[in-house]
Design a protein around this motif. Sequence first.
Motif, PDB file in Angstrom:
ATOM      1  N   ILE A  93     -15.095   2.839 -10.981  1.00  0.00           N
ATOM      2  CA  ILE A  93     -15.403   1.433 -10.712  1.00  0.00           C
ATOM      3  C   ILE A  93     -14.110   0.768 -10.267  1.00  0.00           C
ATOM      4  O   ILE A  93     -13.042   1.029 -10.838  1.00  0.00           O
ATOM      5  CB  ILE A  93     -15.933   0.722 -11.985  1.00  0.00           C
ATOM      6  N   ARG A  94     -14.215  -0.076  -9.236  1.00  0.00           N
ATOM      7  CA  ARG A  94     -13.030  -0.797  -8.741  1.00  0.00           C
ATOM      8  C   ARG A  94     -13.320  -2.290  -8.655  1.00  0.00           C
ATOM      9  O   ARG A  94     -14.375  -2.686  -8.142  1.00  0.00           O
ATOM     10  CB  ARG A  94     -12.652  -0.308  -7.337  1.00  0.00           C
ATOM     11  N   ASN A  95     -12.357  -3.087  -9.139  1.00  0.00           N
ATOM     12  CA  ASN A  95     -12.413  -4.543  -9.007  1.00  0.00           C
ATOM     13  C   ASN A  95     -11.422  -5.049  -7.976  1.00  0.00           C
ATOM     14  O   ASN A  95     -11.586  -6.138  -7.423  1.00  0.00           O
ATOM     15  CB  ASN A  95     -12.115  -5.204 -10.361  1.00  0.00           C
ATOM     16  N   ILE A  96     -10.366  -4.271  -7.747  1.00  0.00           N
ATOM     17  CA  ILE A  96      -9.257  -4.654  -6.866  1.00  0.00           C
ATOM     18  C   ILE A  96      -8.860  -3.404  -6.080  1.00  0.00           C
ATOM     19  O   ILE A  96      -8.852  -2.292  -6.642  1.00  0.00           O
ATOM     20  CB  ILE A  96      -8.057  -5.158  -7.719  1.00  0.00           C
ATOM     21  N   SER A  97      -8.512  -3.549  -4.803  1.00  0.00           N
ATOM     22  CA  SER A  97      -8.145  -2.365  -4.011  1.00  0.00           C
ATOM     23  C   SER A  97      -6.853  -1.740  -4.538  1.00  0.00           C
ATOM     24  O   SER A  97      -5.901  -2.451  -4.875  1.00  0.00           O
ATOM     25  CB  SER A  97      -7.964  -2.746  -2.539  1.00  0.00           C
ATOM     26  N   ALA A  98      -6.836  -0.408  -4.593  1.00  0.00           N
ATOM     27  CA  ALA A  98      -5.647   0.337  -5.014  1.00  0.00           C
ATOM     28  C   ALA A  98      -5.909   1.821  -4.764  1.00  0.00           C
ATOM     29  O   ALA A  98      -7.028   2.211  -4.423  1.00  0.00           O
ATOM     30  CB  ALA A  98      -5.345   0.110  -6.501  1.00  0.00           C
ATOM     31  N   GLY A  99      -4.862   2.623  -4.924  1.00  0.00           N
ATOM     32  CA  GLY A  99      -4.992   4.077  -4.932  1.00  0.00           C
ATOM     33  C   GLY A  99      -5.717   4.651  -3.736  1.00  0.00           C
ATOM     34  O   GLY A  99      -5.450   4.274  -2.593  1.00  0.00           O
ATOM     35  N   SER A 100      -6.655   5.558  -4.010  1.00  0.00           N
ATOM     36  CA  SER A 100      -7.315   6.283  -2.914  1.00  0.00           C
ATOM     37  C   SER A 100      -8.185   5.359  -2.062  1.00  0.00           C
ATOM     38  O   SER A 100      -8.420   5.643  -0.889  1.00  0.00           O
ATOM     39  CB  SER A 100      -8.141   7.452  -3.456  1.00  0.00           C
ATOM     40  N   PHE A 101      -8.664   4.249  -2.642  1.00  0.00           N
ATOM     41  CA  PHE A 101      -9.464   3.297  -1.857  1.00  0.00           C
ATOM     42  C   PHE A 101      -8.592   2.680  -0.764  1.00  0.00           C
ATOM     43  O   PHE A 101      -8.974   2.643   0.417  1.00  0.00           O
ATOM     44  CB  PHE A 101     -10.033   2.201  -2.775  1.00  0.00           C
ATOM     45  N   ALA A 102      -7.396   2.213  -1.174  1.00  0.00           N
ATOM     46  CA  ALA A 102      -6.483   1.563  -0.222  1.00  0.00           C
ATOM     47  C   ALA A 102      -6.084   2.565   0.871  1.00  0.00           C
ATOM     48  O   ALA A 102      -6.047   2.228   2.058  1.00  0.00           O
ATOM     49  CB  ALA A 102      -5.257   1.034  -0.962  1.00  0.00           C
ATOM     50  N   LYS A 103      -5.834   3.799   0.459  1.00  0.00           N
ATOM     51  CA  LYS A 103      -5.413   4.829   1.404  1.00  0.00           C
ATOM     52  C   LYS A 103      -6.545   5.182   2.365  1.00  0.00           C
ATOM     53  O   LYS A 103      -6.367   5.209   3.591  1.00  0.00           O
ATOM     54  CB  LYS A 103      -4.974   6.059   0.602  1.00  0.00           C
ATOM     55  N   ARG A 104      -7.748   5.425   1.812  1.00  0.00           N
ATOM     56  CA  ARG A 104      -8.881   5.886   2.618  1.00  0.00           C
ATOM     57  C   ARG A 104      -9.295   4.865   3.653  1.00  0.00           C
ATOM     58  O   ARG A 104      -9.618   5.203   4.786  1.00  0.00           O
ATOM     59  CB  ARG A 104     -10.067   6.242   1.708  1.00  0.00           C
ATOM     60  N   TYR A 105      -9.291   3.585   3.264  1.00  0.00           N
ATOM     61  CA  TYR A 105      -9.788   2.550   4.178  1.00  0.00           C
ATOM     62  C   TYR A 105      -8.666   1.775   4.864  1.00  0.00           C
ATOM     63  O   TYR A 105      -8.929   0.794   5.563  1.00  0.00           O
ATOM     64  CB  TYR A 105     -10.750   1.625   3.417  1.00  0.00           C
ATOM     65  N   GLY A 106      -7.412   2.190   4.641  1.00  0.00           N
ATOM     66  CA  GLY A 106      -6.284   1.596   5.357  1.00  0.00           C
ATOM     67  C   GLY A 106      -6.073   0.130   5.037  1.00  0.00           C
ATOM     68  O   GLY A 106      -5.813  -0.676   5.925  1.00  0.00           O
ATOM     69  N   VAL A 107      -6.225  -0.213   3.752  1.00  0.00           N
ATOM     70  CA  VAL A 107      -5.979  -1.611   3.349  1.00  0.00           C
ATOM     71  C   VAL A 107      -4.866  -1.638   2.297  1.00  0.00           C
ATOM     72  O   VAL A 107      -4.551  -0.617   1.688  1.00  0.00           O
ATOM     73  CB  VAL A 107      -7.254  -2.283   2.768  1.00  0.00           C
ATOM     74  N   GLU A 108      -4.291  -2.822   2.112  1.00  0.00           N
ATOM     75  CA  GLU A 108      -3.236  -2.933   1.107  1.00  0.00           C
ATOM     76  C   GLU A 108      -3.833  -2.894  -0.295  1.00  0.00           C
ATOM     77  O   GLU A 108      -5.048  -3.105  -0.451  1.00  0.00           O
ATOM     78  CB  GLU A 108      -2.429  -4.227   1.308  1.00  0.00           C
ATOM     79  N   GLU A 109      -2.994  -2.667  -1.282  1.00  0.00           N
ATOM     80  CA  GLU A 109      -3.420  -2.755  -2.678  1.00  0.00           C
ATOM     81  C   GLU A 109      -3.450  -4.223  -3.086  1.00  0.00           C
ATOM     82  O   GLU A 109      -2.677  -5.035  -2.555  1.00  0.00           O
ATOM     83  CB  GLU A 109      -2.450  -1.979  -3.585  1.00  0.00           C
ATOM     84  N   GLY A 110      -4.353  -4.584  -3.977  1.00  0.00           N
ATOM     85  CA  GLY A 110      -4.334  -5.940  -4.536  1.00  0.00           C
ATOM     86  C   GLY A 110      -5.396  -6.875  -3.981  1.00  0.00           C
ATOM     87  O   GLY A 110      -5.433  -8.038  -4.354  1.00  0.00           O
ATOM     88  N   ILE A 111      -6.275  -6.375  -3.095  1.00  0.00           N
ATOM     89  CA  ILE A 111      -7.371  -7.228  -2.608  1.00  0.00           C
ATOM     90  C   ILE A 111      -8.436  -7.325  -3.707  1.00  0.00           C
ATOM     91  O   ILE A 111      -8.966  -6.306  -4.157  1.00  0.00           O
ATOM     92  CB  ILE A 111      -8.019  -6.639  -1.336  1.00  0.00           C
ATOM     93  N   VAL A 112      -8.707  -8.544  -4.141  1.00  0.00           N
ATOM     94  CA  VAL A 112      -9.690  -8.747  -5.219  1.00  0.00           C
ATOM     95  C   VAL A 112     -11.083  -8.758  -4.598  1.00  0.00           C
ATOM     96  O   VAL A 112     -11.374  -9.554  -3.707  1.00  0.00           O
ATOM     97  CB  VAL A 112      -9.416 -10.070  -5.971  1.00  0.00           C
TER      98      VAL A 112
END
Length: 238
Positions: A93-112
């Motif tokens: 479960i994710r509430n904020i972008s980080a880790g493999s999500f940020a990497k896979r979708y090419g976004v920064e960490e910390g997007i709420v």
Amino acid sequence: MEKTVQLYEGKAKKVFATADENLCIVSYKDDATAFNGEKKGTILGKGVINNRLTNRLMSLLEQAGVPTHFVEELSDRETLVKKVSIVPLEVIIRNISAGSFAKRYGVEEGIVFSAPTIEFSYKNDDLGDPLINDYHALALKLATQDEIDTIKKYAFKVNDFLKAFMLEHDIELVDFKLEFGRLSDGTIVLADEISPDTCRLWDVHTHEKLDKDRFRRDMGGVEDAYNEVMRRLLGDTV
Ligand code: TMP
């Protein structure tokens, strides 16, 4: 209740049988791994912290209506749990972008996110725990549709509860991984652990990382971060 034979040794825990066929004893280690075991190390005191934190959180979740495998804390590192067969899905479960999500979708960490996301990985070290969807999980007979529905319902309930609980202690629950198991009668219960190994936890004000990312990313201050989480959530240190 005494340990009998060792049933399983994982990267962070050992599981032992007991004289009761429906109960096991979990023993938490200080060993830490990352990237499917490629990176290895020790986080001193981690076993004690993760044991205590998991048990406290599972007790609270049980009260909040999520069935768990937790029975009784036996010692600093050992806990009596109900015997389960683990459903081979890692539930994230994710509430904020980080880790493999940020990497896979090419976004920064910390997007709420405006709403939490859920994803499954197929729990299979040889394959590197690949991302899997519901249809694939059904095709591979990893779980039934009913089980998947129950698991999703509980996972979001865990998120609602944990997010609020962490926030009361100035911690942001960024994301986390859960595992579920089947009791001998097929009932689905929350199993494994809930700890800084399996959650991303950021200080709500400074966004300082208080979790295993400090180990994964060689940031230092790993033990201090685990102790800080325990101090905030349990009012205690090792
Ligand atoms: P990820 O961003 O690397 O996919 O991780 C998502 C969450 O799952 C994060 O809180 C860490 C946790 N996690 C585990 O507990 N075990 C694992 O093996 C991995 C890869 C992540």
